[in-house]
Design a protein around this motif. Sequence first.
Motif, mmCIF file in Angstrom:
data_model
loop_
_atom_site.group_PDB
_atom_site.id
_atom_site.type_symbol
_atom_site.label_atom_id
_atom_site.label_comp_id
_atom_site.label_asym_id
_atom_site.label_seq_id
_atom_site.Cartn_x
_atom_site.Cartn_y
_atom_site.Cartn_z
ATOM 1 N N VAL A 73 83.930 39.878 77.018
ATOM 2 C CA VAL A 73 82.881 39.454 76.088
ATOM 3 C C VAL A 73 83.376 38.351 75.165
ATOM 4 N N ARG A 74 82.543 37.312 75.017
ATOM 5 C CA ARG A 74 82.693 36.347 73.944
ATOM 6 C C ARG A 74 81.590 36.651 72.939
ATOM 7 N N PRO A 75 81.922 36.950 71.685
ATOM 8 C CA PRO A 75 80.893 37.357 70.716
ATOM 9 C C PRO A 75 79.740 36.366 70.601
ATOM 10 N N LEU A 117 83.878 44.847 77.882
ATOM 11 C CA LEU A 117 84.302 44.318 76.582
ATOM 12 C C LEU A 117 85.447 43.311 76.670
ATOM 13 N N GLU A 136 77.953 48.694 67.914
ATOM 14 C CA GLU A 136 77.071 47.668 68.465
ATOM 15 C C GLU A 136 76.494 48.124 69.812
ATOM 16 N N GLN A 184 81.776 49.420 78.137
ATOM 17 C CA GLN A 184 83.109 49.225 77.581
ATOM 18 C C GLN A 184 84.055 48.563 78.579
ATOM 19 N N ARG A 232 83.270 46.194 65.584
ATOM 20 C CA ARG A 232 82.399 47.375 65.558
ATOM 21 C C ARG A 232 81.774 47.572 66.944
ATOM 22 N N ALA A 233 82.570 47.373 67.979
ATOM 23 C CA ALA A 233 82.037 47.317 69.341
ATOM 24 C C ALA A 233 81.270 48.574 69.725
ATOM 25 N N THR A 234 81.806 49.743 69.415
ATOM 26 C CA THR A 234 81.128 50.978 69.815
ATOM 27 C C THR A 234 79.797 51.126 69.097
ATOM 28 N N PHE A 268 77.540 39.273 68.363
ATOM 29 C CA PHE A 268 78.137 40.604 68.518
ATOM 30 C C PHE A 268 79.393 40.700 67.665
ATOM 31 N N ASP A 269 79.612 41.861 67.056
ATOM 32 C CA ASP A 269 80.791 42.083 66.211
ATOM 33 C C ASP A 269 81.801 42.942 66.978
ATOM 34 N N PRO A 270 82.848 42.347 67.562
ATOM 35 C CA PRO A 270 83.803 43.139 68.349
ATOM 36 C C PRO A 270 84.567 44.171 67.529
#
Length: 200
Positions: free
Chosen positions: A94-96, A91, A57, A88, A53-55, A49-51
Amino acid sequence: AWPHQWRRAGFAPLAEYTSAINRTLAFEDPRTVGALNQLRRDGVVIRPFDPARATVELKRIFALSMTAFAGNFLFTPITEAEFLAQYQTLLPHVRPELVLMAEKDDALVGFIFALPDPLQAGRGEPVDTVVLKTLAVDPSFRSRGLGGALMDLVQRRARELGMRRAIHALMHEANASRRLSDRSAQTFRRYALFSKKLPA
């Protein structure tokens, strides 16, 4: 005692669910290597996951979820805005490395969303448990080993981060995720959704 009370009142189980626990994270599925090799030949890339670009993703995760879960028992679609509002809030936890995205070209074809146990963190305990919350695979990629590979990989990543256990949370008895979970985890909790037909 509670299920007995529901039955005495005329209710019966409509659906059954389980949660399972992998207590060691030592298991590595021997099928993963072959599945990953074939997926790579098919053009599938698995990345974290790319935090930043969280939205974006989360919007992609939402779109795949609506497709992958459409046939699930009691599935009820929600809006993208509702989904984003729910996720959200997760988030900060979250660990990517624990949210894996499987892509072919520009399309998301699978993901697994796992996170360090927020209840342990809330109690101020050392977090040594990962919770596997959601696993989804595009219908066109089912039976290719992608779901099993994602589950196996995320547990390996958790072990590398120093975690000791994984909880596979709330799976319907008939779901594919339940069968994949059986490879490495054992049921430790059961749930039932009870129903009763009302008189006309």
